[in-house]
Design a protein around this motif. Structure first.
Motif, PDB file in Angstrom:
ATOM      1  N   ASP A 197      19.726  59.620  12.592  1.00 47.87           N
ATOM      2  CA  ASP A 197      19.425  60.813  13.393  1.00 47.87           C
ATOM      3  C   ASP A 197      17.956  60.878  13.818  1.00 47.87           C
ATOM      4  OD1 ASP A 197      21.982  61.736  13.391  1.00 47.87           O
ATOM      5  OD2 ASP A 197      21.634  63.447  12.084  1.00 47.87           O
TER       6      ASP A 197
ATOM      7  N   ASP B 179      29.516  63.139  15.641  1.00 48.48           N
ATOM      8  CA  ASP B 179      29.968  64.282  14.865  1.00 48.48           C
ATOM      9  C   ASP B 179      31.071  63.803  13.922  1.00 48.48           C
ATOM     10  OD1 ASP B 179      32.318  64.122  16.348  1.00 48.48           O
ATOM     11  OD2 ASP B 179      31.735  65.737  17.704  1.00 48.48           O
ATOM     12  N   ARG B 180      31.760  64.727  13.269  1.00 40.64           N
ATOM     13  CA  ARG B 180      32.724  64.301  12.258  1.00 40.64           C
ATOM     14  C   ARG B 180      33.914  63.577  12.867  1.00 40.64           C
ATOM     15  NH1 ARG B 180      36.587  68.129   9.986  1.00 40.64           N
ATOM     16  NH2 ARG B 180      35.344  68.049   8.102  1.00 40.64           N
TER      17      ARG B 180
ATOM     18  N   ARG C 267      19.808  45.225   4.085  1.00 41.32           N
ATOM     19  CA  ARG C 267      20.589  46.025   3.127  1.00 41.32           C
ATOM     20  C   ARG C 267      20.372  47.509   3.359  1.00 41.32           C
ATOM     21  NH1 ARG C 267      18.825  42.184  -1.762  1.00 41.32           N
ATOM     22  NH2 ARG C 267      20.637  40.788  -1.791  1.00 41.32           N
ATOM     23  N   GLU C 268      19.109  47.856   3.650  1.00 43.99           N
ATOM     24  CA  GLU C 268      18.800  49.262   3.894  1.00 43.99           C
ATOM     25  C   GLU C 268      19.548  49.752   5.133  1.00 43.99           C
ATOM     26  OE1 GLU C 268      17.032  50.833   1.591  1.00 43.99           O
ATOM     27  OE2 GLU C 268      17.257  52.729   2.657  1.00 43.99           O
TER      28      GLU C 268
ATOM     29  N   ASP D 150      23.318  50.037   4.252  1.00 43.21           N
ATOM     30  CA  ASP D 150      23.683  51.153   3.384  1.00 43.21           C
ATOM     31  C   ASP D 150      23.467  52.494   4.069  1.00 43.21           C
ATOM     32  OD1 ASP D 150      24.436  49.337   1.514  1.00 43.21           O
ATOM     33  OD2 ASP D 150      22.621  49.516   0.287  1.00 43.21           O
ATOM     34  N   GLN D 151      22.401  52.621   4.815  1.00 37.37           N
ATOM     35  CA  GLN D 151      22.178  53.911   5.480  1.00 37.37           C
ATOM     36  C   GLN D 151      23.216  54.149   6.571  1.00 37.37           C
ATOM     37  OE1 GLN D 151      18.405  55.456   6.559  1.00 37.37           O
ATOM     38  NE2 GLN D 151      17.285  54.385   4.951  1.00 37.37           N
TER      39      GLN D 151
ATOM     40  N   SER E 237      26.679  54.665   4.908  1.00 36.28           N
ATOM     41  CA  SER E 237      26.754  55.954   4.205  1.00 36.28           C
ATOM     42  C   SER E 237      26.817  57.105   5.199  1.00 36.28           C
ATOM     43  CB  SER E 237      25.527  56.142   3.314  1.00 36.28           C
ATOM     44  OG  SER E 237      25.566  55.232   2.248  1.00 36.28           O
ATOM     45  N   TYR E 238      25.978  57.007   6.214  1.00 33.41           N
ATOM     46  CA  TYR E 238      25.965  58.073   7.212  1.00 33.41           C
ATOM     47  C   TYR E 238      27.364  58.257   7.815  1.00 33.41           C
ATOM     48  CZ  TYR E 238      24.639  60.631  11.468  1.00 33.41           C
ATOM     49  OH  TYR E 238      24.540  61.565  12.480  1.00 33.41           O
TER      50      TYR E 238
ATOM     51  N   ARG F 133      30.039  59.490   5.258  1.00 33.09           N
ATOM     52  CA  ARG F 133      29.881  60.917   4.989  1.00 33.09           C
ATOM     53  C   ARG F 133      30.369  61.759   6.165  1.00 33.09           C
ATOM     54  NH1 ARG F 133      23.841  61.724   2.291  1.00 33.09           N
ATOM     55  NH2 ARG F 133      24.018  60.133   0.670  1.00 33.09           N
ATOM     56  N   LYS F 134      30.128  61.232   7.363  1.00 34.48           N
ATOM     57  CA  LYS F 134      30.455  62.029   8.541  1.00 34.48           C
ATOM     58  C   LYS F 134      31.928  61.930   8.906  1.00 34.48           C
ATOM     59  CE  LYS F 134      27.451  63.721  11.996  1.00 34.48           C
ATOM     60  NZ  LYS F 134      26.052  63.637  12.411  1.00 34.48           N
ATOM     61  N   SER F 135      32.454  60.723   8.846  1.00 34.68           N
ATOM     62  CA  SER F 135      33.844  60.529   9.299  1.00 34.68           C
ATOM     63  C   SER F 135      34.835  60.791   8.171  1.00 34.68           C
ATOM     64  CB  SER F 135      34.029  59.087   9.784  1.00 34.68           C
ATOM     65  OG  SER F 135      34.021  58.190   8.679  1.00 34.68           O
TER      66      SER F 135
ATOM     67  N   HIS G   2      27.613  54.045  -0.319  1.00 37.69           N
ATOM     68  CA  HIS G   2      26.956  55.034  -1.187  1.00 37.69           C
ATOM     69  C   HIS G   2      27.111  56.463  -0.664  1.00 37.69           C
ATOM     70  CE1 HIS G   2      25.031  51.853  -3.560  1.00 37.69           C
ATOM     71  NE2 HIS G   2      25.109  51.173  -2.427  1.00 37.69           N
TER      72      HIS G   2
ATOM     73  N   ARG H 139      20.237  55.651  -3.169  1.00 32.38           N
ATOM     74  CA  ARG H 139      21.628  55.379  -3.565  1.00 32.38           C
ATOM     75  C   ARG H 139      21.892  55.836  -5.000  1.00 32.38           C
ATOM     76  NH1 ARG H 139      18.989  51.539  -1.266  1.00 32.38           N
ATOM     77  NH2 ARG H 139      19.689  50.386   0.575  1.00 32.38           N
TER      78      ARG H 139
ATOM     79  N   TYR I   6      17.467  59.578   3.286  1.00 29.58           N
ATOM     80  CA  TYR I   6      17.639  58.184   2.860  1.00 29.58           C
ATOM     81  C   TYR I   6      16.273  57.589   2.525  1.00 29.58           C
ATOM     82  CZ  TYR I   6      22.215  58.915   5.021  1.00 29.58           C
ATOM     83  OH  TYR I   6      23.450  59.407   5.356  1.00 29.58           O
TER      84      TYR I   6
ATOM     85  N   ASP J 159      27.842  65.926   3.521  1.00 37.02           N
ATOM     86  CA  ASP J 159      28.860  65.109   4.171  1.00 37.02           C
ATOM     87  C   ASP J 159      29.793  66.045   4.940  1.00 37.02           C
ATOM     88  OD1 ASP J 159      30.644  66.204   2.339  1.00 37.02           O
ATOM     89  OD2 ASP J 159      30.584  64.453   1.022  1.00 37.02           O
TER      90      ASP J 159
ATOM     91  N   ARG K  79      28.428  69.841  13.814  1.00 36.65           N
ATOM     92  CA  ARG K  79      28.946  68.493  14.048  1.00 36.65           C
ATOM     93  C   ARG K  79      29.537  67.898  12.777  1.00 36.65           C
ATOM     94  NH1 ARG K  79      24.342  65.332  17.642  1.00 36.65           N
ATOM     95  NH2 ARG K  79      24.109  66.891  19.289  1.00 36.65           N
TER      96      ARG K  79
END
Lengths: 656, 656
Positions: free
Chosen positions: A511, A525-526, A631-632, A635-636, A639-640, A643-645, A656, B317, B515, B525, B643
């Motif tokens: 974001d 969005d979700r 890796r960063e 993972d970001q 995870s993003y 969490r969102k979907s 994560h 994480r 993060y 989430d 969102r």
């Protein structure tokens, strides 16, 4: 090469084939002297012999000479190459052509001297092959010395003035000539106060740099501020239609040419990200560009006017405004209004050098305007020379792109191919030693836009590691060849772009630019993600293309997967042509990207002992950072979106 | 007051009641001279008269004098106040007490001279009332001159050295004495190279500042680097148990006291965010602090050892590590091990000066340690003095907080109340003129932690606008009184914290620290948000409290709404005690917050003509920015959660 500086793609042994032979050089002029110097130095090292303007016919292994035939065919920069009856011959009409011919022989190495080859003609597809250095004379408090530079300080400027010792600049010119680059702009397009004065009372410093570059056929250009008549000239306006302003530019330019007779011209970033421009006076960009073109045209110079014009104070709430549209909307109406001495310099994509963008629709849409296409060799968004990301395949895709009834981009770019340089005063030139391949590849693609990038890569390997074993060559090729696609995998997916840390642009921040004024959004969005740029329901950007692209981009069913989120907002469950859902594609590519970096790191580790230890160590250290960074990213991003979907990874891997 | 500088809460007319009367002053000593100077200046302006040590009994309206009775009752700083038989009397045992007594009379104004009042005793609840200036001597390339400063450059340092003209520093001391502050640390707790040398060869510059502050009863302290024996002393170690190191500190401190006999002591940020500390030598924080305490104790000085120790390179994480736990986990085991001259300085909340945090559980958990509580007057996370955010109510809540069998925080803080200053060389001292109220309130709460903050606010209004109409006073009160809750409404909801732009911390970025390595997460989430810090299922942080808080915080059913997301991860549909769902609370408060800013702006606009034009203009300009900023917060936060949650606003308002 100055002591302690990496020889890059002119490793001494790369000149062994030439340097161990008998060479005849015919002709005169400064660049012929450069050619002679190169050959003489190689002969000194490898035991060959060089003869100037002999009247006898040899026997010579290599004959390099200026001829009088075929200038209309060869131009100033072309040459013919032949290998007949035991003699390899390079003939050119001008010094530059001869120099490029010599480096052609160097690239071929032993192969230049074997077999029979009837005369082949070589000449660059594009007359201008240019590097823009975003170098500041003074260290800028935010941007440092080299804006978006990842290779130390400036090659040209030190302690607030031009370097006194120009040996490194000369060595740089030599490297550039060996890959075909013939122009450099020596200061940042964001022209700050100290740099503005290079145009006037500090032009002598630019002349010194020009002097060092001239023997390698490189012309020097300068970035200038559109407000210079006010800030430097003390006038009350910089209105391009004001006669006093026109007179000021004419006189300033006359003095520039007094100092630098072969000066290339100006580069201008106007009405862009806060830089001054003609809008302040109610004038158009063509009126602005033509003001400067009128000043340089009498001397054979050119104005490079950047088309990077958009609203950088956009309201993120406003979904109708689309930065991707901006260049086209601003400039297409001006087609035909630019003077002959003005070149409109267009970024290759509509946004800003993301790892994946469509080709800018402006390219091809202004048939009556000289366009230059701008690439970014410096890896701003592509790993900042801490990650390996060889951009040859991306540029090649851009240069081969064509609309239904048009020429490929590489031919549309009549005004030249320009790139933002990735070089600084780092001993390896580019910070990451493997990033040298990007600079080399840029030069070669500017010479021949339809070249196979993989072959250019092998050229670079051959020149940089001239006595490499098969294993080393194959290893180098393998870690570079797929690196752009690997980088794309672990960063922003499916053309979405800009999921980077604001400001410095290194590392992920999904974001980071989502609620910003920069016009850079993904609208996740979700339920889904992407920017609807269709004509039917979106910003209409897709309609800026001609056939077949406007149609293909218009629908998510026909839009290429890799650009899907650039053109469409789709649910996470949307099924790609690959058969995967968007969300599963995100997960999979991010896991794959990290694995591929790990594999490349292993390949590199296996090359220890085959590569100079300092170079090997530098690359190894950067691979550690690349792996950490990948890796960063993985993972970001994963995870993003998890969490969102809320959609789990179908393969149950850890997110994560 | 120096020319061009705002008089703040010592507006000339605030001294009219004193200055228009006959005053007797008895006693001698430097601070009595200060008192005399204040009264004499007020009399010069308002026509009163001041007499020194007269043998007659008057008649006098005001008698200020040092007495010999009751030092055990009053201490050095207390005083008695009475109004009997037409004479108002202030008696103190020491010069500071007399000065504070004078300012008590000033605060009361005409009321000090009316009615009969039998003797009242006043003395500060806390002996140390201190401001920490995070000022750098040299301008830091990232942090500027004042770290987290929003009021221009430093009051103390200019062009790399102490200001030559100390008139402004003296005026500052006067303002601070008028609200009861008696100590200042003059440099940043992040001690850079130039600042480190203030301890040794540049101590003379500190002595100059101490000289200017001494007449107002303010002792000077210094932030030092734990590595000073290495960086300044050339030793090979800074091990606190090394005899040579101990000797170095003893000798350095002896020289400090030679230059500044009433020097207050050291402030140390050790093993915190990259600053050096005892961990490097396998020593504990108490061993580190005691090293320095041993050096200052012989001279009556104190070491303020900051408890802001946590892992700032955390892996996002890792959900088991909890920054909120860190201070307690590090320091509670050391209770009883700190020397008498060491004060452990604890931030009021467990994180870092967010608009809403619980009180740090460390406060009250170390009964055998002298604790100081640290507040942040500078508005780092609370609008950076571009937004009005009067923090009195928040601090009051903190200071009144108590565990079941414990004292309130304001009494636990035996080592003092300390705050990070919000002052710079801005003409209004604090950038935003209304931010002066924060500084004044801090001083008064440090004197009397259970004071009603609203009354302190009215004191500030009375002193700053001494001849205000009822309408002006009411207007000022209304725009300040609720401003903290307003700020809370439009920023991070329900105690979640850290939804700010990384680095500078101004403006919203919901995922800005999500993060990151800083230990600052919200874990939002698509289903819910918040950090589970319960013992039962979370990080266990709630268990660091005693009764009743451990129990109340442990369950989402009993946890106060305003801290719900600090302690629990809950679904967006979770119903608060207010009856609203979490998601609707987020929407509602963000809409309300912006409306409240708009109302405050209108109130302020209506006060034009009643307020000095320069001050009015400055505040008006800042309200524009506050309103813009509040809208940005509202829209970004609401959009982010719409969102993510997919839950529409029940009132159908526009969310982007």
């Amino acid at each position: 090469m100055p002591e302690g500086v990496d020889p890059a793609w002119l490793a001494p042994a790369a000149l062994r084939a030439v340097g161990s032979r008998r060479t005849l050089i015919r002709g005169s002029g400064p660049l012929v002297e450069t050619v002679h110097g190169e050959v003489a130095e190689a002969c000194r090292r490898f035991g060959g012999r060089v003869v100037r303007d002999a009247s006898d016919d040899g026997p010579y292994d290599l004959a390099l000479g200026l001829g009088t035939e075929g200038p209309e065919l060869l131009g100033e920069e072309g040459f013919t190459f032949a290998c007949e009856g035991g003699t390899t011959t390079v003939t050119a009409c001008g010094g530059r052509g001869l120099l490029y011919g010599l480096f052609h022989v160097v690239r071929l190495g032993e192969a230049a001297f074997s077999g029979e080859r009837s005369p082949q003609t070589h000449r660059p597809a594009l007359a201008l092959r240019m590097l823009d250095h975003w170098d500041n004379v003074a260290v800028h408090p935010v941007m440092g010395q080299v804006e978006r530079g990842y290779a130390g300080g400036s090659l040209f400027w030190e302690d607030g003035r031009a370097r006194g010792d120009l040996e490194r600049v000369r060595a740089y010119g030599r490297l550039l000539a060996a890959c075909g680059i013939n122009a450099i702009s020596v200061n940042n397009v964001n022209v700050h106060a100290a740099e503005a004065r290079l145009l006037t009372d500090r032009i002598g410093e630019v002349a010194d740099i020009a002097y060092a570059l001239r023997p390698y056929g490189i012309r020097t250009h300068l970035s200038v501020s559109f407000a210079a008549p006010i800030t430097l000239g003390g006038l009350s306006t910089a209105d391009p239609l004001d006669e006093v302003v026109r007179g000021w530019w004419a006189e300033a330019t006359r003095r520039v040419y007094e100092a630098i007779p072969d000066f290339g011209g100006y580069v201008v970033k106007a009405d862009s990200e806060g830089q001054p421009g003609p809008f302040a006076y109610g004038r158009s960009h063509s009126e602005g560009a033509n003001l400067l073109a009128a000043a340089v045209e009498p001397f054979g110079g050119t104005v490079h006017w950047r088309a990077f014009v958009y609203d950088h104070r956009q309201d993120w709430r406003d979904r109708a405004t689309d930065r991707a549209r901006a260049a086209y909307d601003h400039f297409v109406p001006l087609d035909g209004e630019f003077a002959a001495g003005a070149v409109l310099q267009v970024k290759h994509g509509p946004m800003d050098f993301q790892v994946r963008e469509p080709v800018s629709p402006l390219i091809g849409a202004m048939p009556r305007t000289r366009l230059a296409v701008e690439l970014q060799v410096t890896q701003e968004y592509t790993g900042q020379q801490r990650h390996v990301c060889w951009l040859g395949p991306m540029w090649s895709e851009v240069l081969r792109f064509r609309q239904e009834r048009g020429l490929p981009v590489g031919e549309v770019a009549r005004g030249g191919l320009v790139a933002v340089s990735n070089v600084g005063d780092d001993p390896f030139w580019t910070g990451h030693p493997l990033a040298q391949a990007n600079l080399y590849t840029f030069g070669r693609l500017a010479w021949q836009p339809d070249a196979e990038p993989g072959e250019v890569l092998d050229e670079w390997i051959g020149l940089t590691y001239p006595e490499a074993s098969e294993r080393l060559s194959a290893g180098l090729h393998s870690v570079l060849d797929g690196s752009w696609r690997t980088y794309e995998k672990y960063t922003a997916p499916l053309g979405v772009g800009f999921m980077v840390q604001p400001g410095h642009h290194y590392g992920p921040s999904v974001d980071g630019y989502e609620y910003s004024p920069w016009g850079t959004y993904h609208f996740a969005d979700r339920d889904g993600i992407g920017v609807d740029r269709s004509v039917a329901s979106g910003t209409g950007f897709a309609g800026q293309y001609g056939a077949p692209w406007a149609g293909l981009y218009e629908s998510p069913d026909t839009c290429p997967d890799e650009l899907l989120l650039f053109f469409h907002h789709v649910p996470y469950g949307h099924v790609l042509k690959s058969g995967k859902t968007v969300i599963q594609h995100i997960y999979d590519t991010h896991f794959e990207g990290v694995e591929e970096v790990g594999q490349a790191r292993s390949v590199w580790a296996s090359l220890a002992g085959l590569v100079d230890p300092a170079r090997h160590a530098r690359v190894s250290e950067r691979y550690e950072e690349q792996l950490r960074g990948a890796r960063e990213w993985r993972d970001q991003i994963n995870s993003y979106f998890l969490r969102k979907s809320g959609v789990p990874d179908s393969r149950g891997r850890r997110i994560h």
